[in-house]
Design a protein around this motif. Sequence first.
Motif, PDB file in Angstrom:
ATOM      1  N   GLY A 298      54.981  61.431  22.427  1.00  0.00           N
ATOM      2  CA  GLY A 298      54.802  62.613  23.262  1.00  0.00           C
ATOM      3  C   GLY A 298      53.342  63.010  23.364  1.00  0.00           C
ATOM      4  N   LEU A 299      52.641  63.009  22.229  1.00  0.00           N
ATOM      5  CA  LEU A 299      51.215  63.334  22.230  1.00  0.00           C
ATOM      6  C   LEU A 299      50.437  62.313  23.053  1.00  0.00           C
ATOM      7  CD1 LEU A 299      48.905  65.093  21.179  1.00  0.00           C
ATOM      8  CD2 LEU A 299      48.829  63.623  19.141  1.00  0.00           C
ATOM      9  N   ALA A 300      50.819  61.046  22.945  1.00  0.00           N
ATOM     10  CA  ALA A 300      50.142  60.007  23.731  1.00  0.00           C
ATOM     11  C   ALA A 300      50.316  60.252  25.228  1.00  0.00           C
ATOM     12  CB  ALA A 300      50.690  58.628  23.352  1.00  0.00           C
ATOM     13  N   VAL A 301      51.504  60.679  25.646  1.00  0.00           N
ATOM     14  CA  VAL A 301      51.744  60.987  27.059  1.00  0.00           C
ATOM     15  C   VAL A 301      50.850  62.146  27.506  1.00  0.00           C
ATOM     16  CG1 VAL A 301      53.443  61.882  28.704  1.00  0.00           C
ATOM     17  CG2 VAL A 301      54.093  60.073  27.098  1.00  0.00           C
ATOM     18  N   LEU A 302      50.811  63.204  26.723  1.00  0.00           N
ATOM     19  CA  LEU A 302      49.999  64.373  27.079  1.00  0.00           C
ATOM     20  C   LEU A 302      48.523  63.999  27.222  1.00  0.00           C
ATOM     21  CD1 LEU A 302      51.593  67.038  24.700  1.00  0.00           C
ATOM     22  CD2 LEU A 302      51.928  66.844  27.170  1.00  0.00           C
ATOM     23  N   LEU A 303      48.007  63.216  26.282  1.00  0.00           N
ATOM     24  CA  LEU A 303      46.603  62.821  26.339  1.00  0.00           C
ATOM     25  C   LEU A 303      46.339  61.903  27.526  1.00  0.00           C
ATOM     26  CD1 LEU A 303      45.877  62.183  22.542  1.00  0.00           C
ATOM     27  CD2 LEU A 303      45.157  64.135  23.941  1.00  0.00           C
ATOM     28  N   ALA A 304      47.293  61.016  27.819  1.00  0.00           N
ATOM     29  CA  ALA A 304      47.109  60.096  28.944  1.00  0.00           C
ATOM     30  C   ALA A 304      47.105  60.840  30.275  1.00  0.00           C
ATOM     31  CB  ALA A 304      48.208  59.031  28.939  1.00  0.00           C
ATOM     32  N   VAL A 305      48.011  61.810  30.427  1.00  0.00           N
ATOM     33  CA  VAL A 305      48.051  62.591  31.662  1.00  0.00           C
ATOM     34  C   VAL A 305      46.793  63.444  31.797  1.00  0.00           C
ATOM     35  CG1 VAL A 305      49.280  64.416  32.906  1.00  0.00           C
ATOM     36  CG2 VAL A 305      50.565  62.591  31.788  1.00  0.00           C
ATOM     37  N   ALA A 306      46.336  64.031  30.694  1.00  0.00           N
ATOM     38  CA  ALA A 306      45.089  64.794  30.740  1.00  0.00           C
ATOM     39  C   ALA A 306      43.909  63.893  31.076  1.00  0.00           C
ATOM     40  CB  ALA A 306      44.856  65.487  29.398  1.00  0.00           C
ATOM     41  N   SER A 307      43.935  62.662  30.579  1.00  0.00           N
ATOM     42  CA  SER A 307      42.876  61.707  30.903  1.00  0.00           C
ATOM     43  C   SER A 307      42.896  61.358  32.380  1.00  0.00           C
ATOM     44  CB  SER A 307      43.049  60.446  30.053  1.00  0.00           C
ATOM     45  OG  SER A 307      42.109  59.451  30.414  1.00  0.00           O
ATOM     46  N   TRP A 308      44.108  61.171  32.946  1.00  0.00           N
ATOM     47  CA  TRP A 308      44.228  60.937  34.387  1.00  0.00           C
ATOM     48  C   TRP A 308      43.590  62.088  35.159  1.00  0.00           C
ATOM     49  CZ3 TRP A 308      46.458  57.740  38.252  1.00  0.00           C
ATOM     50  CH2 TRP A 308      46.670  58.363  39.489  1.00  0.00           C
ATOM     51  N   GLY A 309      43.974  63.322  34.841  1.00  0.00           N
ATOM     52  CA  GLY A 309      43.446  64.474  35.560  1.00  0.00           C
ATOM     53  C   GLY A 309      41.939  64.593  35.428  1.00  0.00           C
ATOM     54  N   THR A 310      41.424  64.344  34.225  1.00  0.00           N
ATOM     55  CA  THR A 310      39.978  64.429  34.010  1.00  0.00           C
ATOM     56  C   THR A 310      39.235  63.365  34.815  1.00  0.00           C
ATOM     57  OG1 THR A 310      40.338  65.280  31.770  1.00  0.00           O
ATOM     58  CG2 THR A 310      38.176  64.357  32.264  1.00  0.00           C
ATOM     59  N   ALA A 311      39.764  62.139  34.818  1.00  0.00           N
ATOM     60  CA  ALA A 311      39.120  61.059  35.574  1.00  0.00           C
ATOM     61  C   ALA A 311      39.110  61.371  37.070  1.00  0.00           C
ATOM     62  CB  ALA A 311      39.838  59.736  35.310  1.00  0.00           C
ATOM     63  N   VAL A 312      40.218  61.905  37.587  1.00  0.00           N
ATOM     64  CA  VAL A 312      40.274  62.259  39.005  1.00  0.00           C
ATOM     65  C   VAL A 312      39.291  63.384  39.314  1.00  0.00           C
ATOM     66  CG1 VAL A 312      41.748  63.273  40.807  1.00  0.00           C
ATOM     67  CG2 VAL A 312      42.633  61.438  39.339  1.00  0.00           C
ATOM     68  N   ALA A 313      39.227  64.378  38.435  1.00  0.00           N
ATOM     69  CA  ALA A 313      38.302  65.500  38.658  1.00  0.00           C
ATOM     70  C   ALA A 313      36.850  65.023  38.694  1.00  0.00           C
ATOM     71  CB  ALA A 313      38.487  66.547  37.568  1.00  0.00           C
ATOM     72  N   VAL A 314      36.471  64.145  37.775  1.00  0.00           N
ATOM     73  CA  VAL A 314      35.092  63.632  37.746  1.00  0.00           C
ATOM     74  C   VAL A 314      34.839  62.744  38.964  1.00  0.00           C
ATOM     75  CG1 VAL A 314      33.421  62.280  36.438  1.00  0.00           C
ATOM     76  CG2 VAL A 314      34.987  63.814  35.247  1.00  0.00           C
ATOM     77  N   PHE A 315      35.844  61.967  39.370  1.00  0.00           N
ATOM     78  CA  PHE A 315      35.708  61.171  40.590  1.00  0.00           C
ATOM     79  C   PHE A 315      35.355  62.066  41.778  1.00  0.00           C
ATOM     80  CE2 PHE A 315      38.080  59.886  44.472  1.00  0.00           C
ATOM     81  CZ  PHE A 315      37.256  58.827  44.866  1.00  0.00           C
ATOM     82  N   GLY A 316      35.938  63.251  41.831  1.00  0.00           N
ATOM     83  CA  GLY A 316      35.651  64.173  42.921  1.00  0.00           C
ATOM     84  C   GLY A 316      34.242  64.726  42.900  1.00  0.00           C
ATOM     85  N   LEU A 317      33.558  64.605  41.763  1.00  0.00           N
ATOM     86  CA  LEU A 317      32.196  65.138  41.633  1.00  0.00           C
ATOM     87  C   LEU A 317      31.117  64.090  41.883  1.00  0.00           C
ATOM     88  CD1 LEU A 317      32.649  67.329  38.423  1.00  0.00           C
ATOM     89  CD2 LEU A 317      32.546  68.123  40.792  1.00  0.00           C
ATOM     90  N   THR A 318      31.464  62.816  41.679  1.00  0.00           N
ATOM     91  CA  THR A 318      30.456  61.772  41.797  1.00  0.00           C
ATOM     92  C   THR A 318      30.293  61.330  43.244  1.00  0.00           C
ATOM     93  OG1 THR A 318      29.779  59.587  41.040  1.00  0.00           O
ATOM     94  CG2 THR A 318      32.117  59.910  41.415  1.00  0.00           C
ATOM     95  N   ARG A 319      29.074  60.894  43.579  1.00  0.00           N
ATOM     96  CA  ARG A 319      28.815  60.350  44.920  1.00  0.00           C
ATOM     97  C   ARG A 319      28.238  58.942  44.836  1.00  0.00           C
ATOM     98  NH1 ARG A 319      31.707  63.782  45.325  1.00  0.00           N
ATOM     99  NH2 ARG A 319      31.704  65.601  46.712  1.00  0.00           N
ATOM    100  N   LEU A 321      29.249  55.133  44.492  1.00  0.00           N
ATOM    101  CA  LEU A 321      30.467  54.377  44.766  1.00  0.00           C
ATOM    102  C   LEU A 321      31.015  53.693  43.523  1.00  0.00           C
ATOM    103  CD1 LEU A 321      32.585  53.178  46.643  1.00  0.00           C
ATOM    104  CD2 LEU A 321      30.948  51.370  47.228  1.00  0.00           C
ATOM    105  N   TRP A 322      30.174  52.973  42.802  1.00  0.00           N
ATOM    106  CA  TRP A 322      30.681  52.195  41.670  1.00  0.00           C
ATOM    107  C   TRP A 322      31.099  53.086  40.516  1.00  0.00           C
ATOM    108  CZ3 TRP A 322      32.392  47.776  42.890  1.00  0.00           C
ATOM    109  CH2 TRP A 322      31.808  47.061  43.929  1.00  0.00           C
ATOM    110  N   LEU A 323      30.431  54.222  40.380  1.00  0.00           N
ATOM    111  CA  LEU A 323      30.876  55.182  39.371  1.00  0.00           C
ATOM    112  C   LEU A 323      32.226  55.759  39.765  1.00  0.00           C
ATOM    113  CD1 LEU A 323      29.939  56.420  36.716  1.00  0.00           C
ATOM    114  CD2 LEU A 323      28.882  58.281  38.025  1.00  0.00           C
TER     115      LEU A 323
END
Length: 421
Positions: A298-319, A321-323
């Motif tokens: 359960g903890l692994a799922v929570l951390l993985a979903v939070a990691s997904w959200g964090t990666a998407v959020a940072v993707f929205g900030l970078t300009r 391409l390769w990053l």
Amino acid sequence: MTAAPAAVRRRILADLTPLRASADFRRLWFGNTVSWIGQGMTSLAISLQVYDLTHSTFSVGLVGLCSLVPLLVFGLYGGAVADTVDRRKLGLASASGSAVLSATLAAATFAGFHHVWFLYAIVALQAVCQALNAPARSSMIPRLLPPEQLPAANALSSMTMTSGTLVGPMLGGLIVGLWGYQAAYLIDAVTFGAALYAMWRLPAMLPDRKQDPAGGTGRASVLDGLRFLGTRPNLRMTFFSDLCAMVLAHPRALLPAVASLWYGGDARTTGLLVAAPALGALLGGVFSGWQGRIRRHGLAVLLAVASWGTAVAVFGLTRDLWLGVAFLALAGFSDTVSMVFRNTMLQAAVPDEMRGRLQGVFIVVVAGGPRLGDFVAGSVADLTTPAVAVTGGGVACVVAVGLLALRWRAFAAYDARNPTP
């Protein structure tokens, strides 16, 4: 000198123990991998043929709708059927139906029968077969392997699905270009032979009907399955956490606009962005050896979903391409980790007679969540900007899964050694 590197590889790379331990699982995995690649070829070929006939992107978009609706409608029903009949026979029948449909596509194309309505009908029927096949196939795995091997088995299965998503369309485009649509359809029909052979070699897989954990009628009804899910908070959380990621932070629909507005790119840039999460998901399966040693699923799922959200959020900030590609790949990697542990919980903590119905719910969530996420992302981007939609969605995902973890604290404490639904 060589023992240490070998041990490190075993700890990092995918655990192949399920393939070595069970000949039935090995055949099933290989057959599914081959047939998934064939289905990926057909999926691309149908889209190309629809566009060739109509020259309309809207018409191509309807292909996805024709697939989605039957998956949502028949997903729950397919799970109930899987909890009623011999799952081996259901798997054989549904896979045979998919093979016949692919052969029908090939025959019609050879005969010059080119009609869009016919292609839509085939796609819908293929989705019905998939909705019947997937719960039966997933419910078989805990009968073939011990509980401690389920994370490794699900990681291997994730590689099967991702290979179909990546390799199938690439091969499909090549084959259609060389020999036409009929060749892709015919090869797809033939590849089902591997899945059918694997199913045929399995023993009988009748559901265990000794008890009725839903407290219902004793029949494998959809309502009894939903009633059972309603009383099992840990199982509900596997679905809620996935919906946080797929509905709130799913930027796929925005990638064409992002490729142009942020990176000044074209269709090739869009293709790179679309492929990045799939590549990350594949790497998540390849480098999954550590997952078998995790007990707090359960903890692994929570951390993985939070990691997904964090990666998407940072993707929205970078300009850069390769990053951006790197963060999308990280999101895909995190999604695979989440999927492996969520599916393992559904297999280990659910009584055998309920596994089909819970896998049916899993199909509905997996099929419907990303489509709803496309709608949410597109709507927010129209009202604000793509950057707000992407980054805001990632932040919302992290906040939502954190609130869910606070509401159902037992989920983080879930221990694979004592699976509690």
